[in-house]
Design a protein around this motif. Structure first.
Motif, PDB file in Angstrom:
ATOM      1  N   GLU A  11       0.932  -1.306  -0.051  1.00 37.73           N
ATOM      2  CA  GLU A  11       0.103  -0.017   0.088  1.00 37.73           C
ATOM      3  C   GLU A  11       0.974   1.266  -0.021  1.00 37.73           C
ATOM      4  N   LYS A  31      -5.018   1.311  -3.392  1.00 36.33           N
ATOM      5  CA  LYS A  31      -4.513   0.136  -4.299  1.00 36.33           C
ATOM      6  C   LYS A  31      -3.219  -0.230  -3.704  1.00 36.33           C
ATOM      7  N   ILE A  34       2.099  -5.223  -5.883  1.00 35.35           N
ATOM      8  CA  ILE A  34       2.615  -6.424  -5.616  1.00 35.35           C
ATOM      9  C   ILE A  34       3.799  -6.930  -6.419  1.00 35.35           C
ATOM     10  N   THR A  36       6.019  -9.567  -8.586  1.00 39.08           N
ATOM     11  CA  THR A  36       5.638 -10.647  -9.379  1.00 39.08           C
ATOM     12  C   THR A  36       7.033 -11.107  -9.634  1.00 39.08           C
ATOM     13  N   SER A  40       6.622  -5.806 -10.983  1.00 33.80           N
ATOM     14  CA  SER A  40       5.676  -5.366 -10.105  1.00 33.80           C
ATOM     15  C   SER A  40       4.391  -5.141 -10.931  1.00 33.80           C
ATOM     16  N   GLU A  41       3.326  -5.298 -10.212  1.00 28.74           N
ATOM     17  CA  GLU A  41       2.073  -5.204 -10.934  1.00 28.74           C
ATOM     18  C   GLU A  41       1.362  -4.006  -9.700  1.00 28.74           C
ATOM     19  N   LEU A  42       0.656  -3.035 -10.413  1.00 31.40           N
ATOM     20  CA  LEU A  42      -0.505  -2.376  -9.591  1.00 31.40           C
ATOM     21  C   LEU A  42      -1.909  -2.929  -9.830  1.00 31.40           C
ATOM     22  N   LYS A  43      -2.116  -3.301  -8.524  1.00 31.69           N
ATOM     23  CA  LYS A  43      -3.535  -3.558  -8.487  1.00 31.69           C
ATOM     24  C   LYS A  43      -4.418  -2.676  -8.044  1.00 31.69           C
ATOM     25  N   PRO A  44      -5.479  -2.302  -8.611  1.00 29.30           N
ATOM     26  CA  PRO A  44      -6.580  -1.103  -8.254  1.00 29.30           C
ATOM     27  C   PRO A  44      -7.175  -1.504  -6.962  1.00 29.30           C
ATOM     28  N   TYR A  45      -6.929  -2.559  -6.273  1.00 28.35           N
ATOM     29  CA  TYR A  45      -7.724  -2.635  -4.962  1.00 28.35           C
ATOM     30  C   TYR A  45      -6.637  -3.326  -3.864  1.00 28.35           C
ATOM     31  N   LYS A  47      -5.611  -5.240  -0.101  1.00 26.42           N
ATOM     32  CA  LYS A  47      -5.748  -7.032   0.132  1.00 26.42           C
ATOM     33  C   LYS A  47      -7.185  -7.242   0.466  1.00 26.42           C
TER      34      LYS A  47
END
Length: 183
Positions: A11, A31, A34, A36, A40-45, A47
């Motif tokens: 976060e 967001k 994470i 990988t 890296s990957e940006l997750k729009p949400y 945990k």
């Protein structure tokens, strides 16, 4: 960020200038980044659904964070040297640099031949989240465990399961019972 907000590592590294509102003295968490195998990957949400939240900032947090946030020219507040988004290797190197700086500050010389063991070798980003929560728990009943959970993006059960000993240590059962009047 970790110390003043109790956010998770992913976060914190996903925070952007637009997530801060210094008129209201809050930071919005919505967001997560994470790591990988490929980077890296940006997750729009975050945990969980509870992880989408607005965290109030203390006066001290604003004092320390505002100057950095306001001068930040990059997409993310925390980023790598060659990438706009922090990678696992960049984070590891940054964290090692932080630990080295802390160790030097307490007199450890990593360049000395007979240096022995560093005084700080097991500090993780998550420890700051626990410190933040512990500090809030010492303020119960001024702040409820339900609100602490909301600020952390967790469930109240987690706060009670992990930190109930702090809340219980503050209880003064004898005085409450002694002053109890039953109508």
């Amino acid at each position: 960020l970790l110390f003043y907000c109790g956010v998770r590592r992913g976060e914190a590294i996903a925070l952007q200038v637009s997530d801060f509102d210094f008129k209201k003295n809050v930071v919005s968490v919505s967001k997560v980044i994470i790591f990988t195998r490929g980077g890296s990957e940006l997750k729009p949400y975050p945990k969980s659904d509870n992880g989408i939240r607005t965290i109030p900032l203390s006066r001290e947090a604003v004092e320390h964070l505002r100057p950095y946030v306001e001068q930040c020219q990059d997409e993310f507040l925390i980023h790598g040297k060659t990438s706009n988004m922090m990678t696992a290797n960049a984070f590891r190197r940054m964290w090692e640099s932080i630990i080295t700086s802390l160790n030097k500050a307490v007199g450890y010389n990593p360049y000395k031949r007979d240096r022995g063991e560093p005084p700080i070798d097991d500090l993780t980003p998550h420890i700051f989240r626990h410190n933040f929560c512990t500090t809030l728990c010492y303020r119960v009943p001024e702040i409820s465990t339900k609100m602490i959970a909301k600020i952390l993006g967790d469930k109240e059960k987690m706060v009670l399961d992990v930190y109930s000993h702090i809340v219980m240590d503050k209880e003064n059962i004898e005085d409450v019972i002694a002053d109890l009047t039953l109508a």
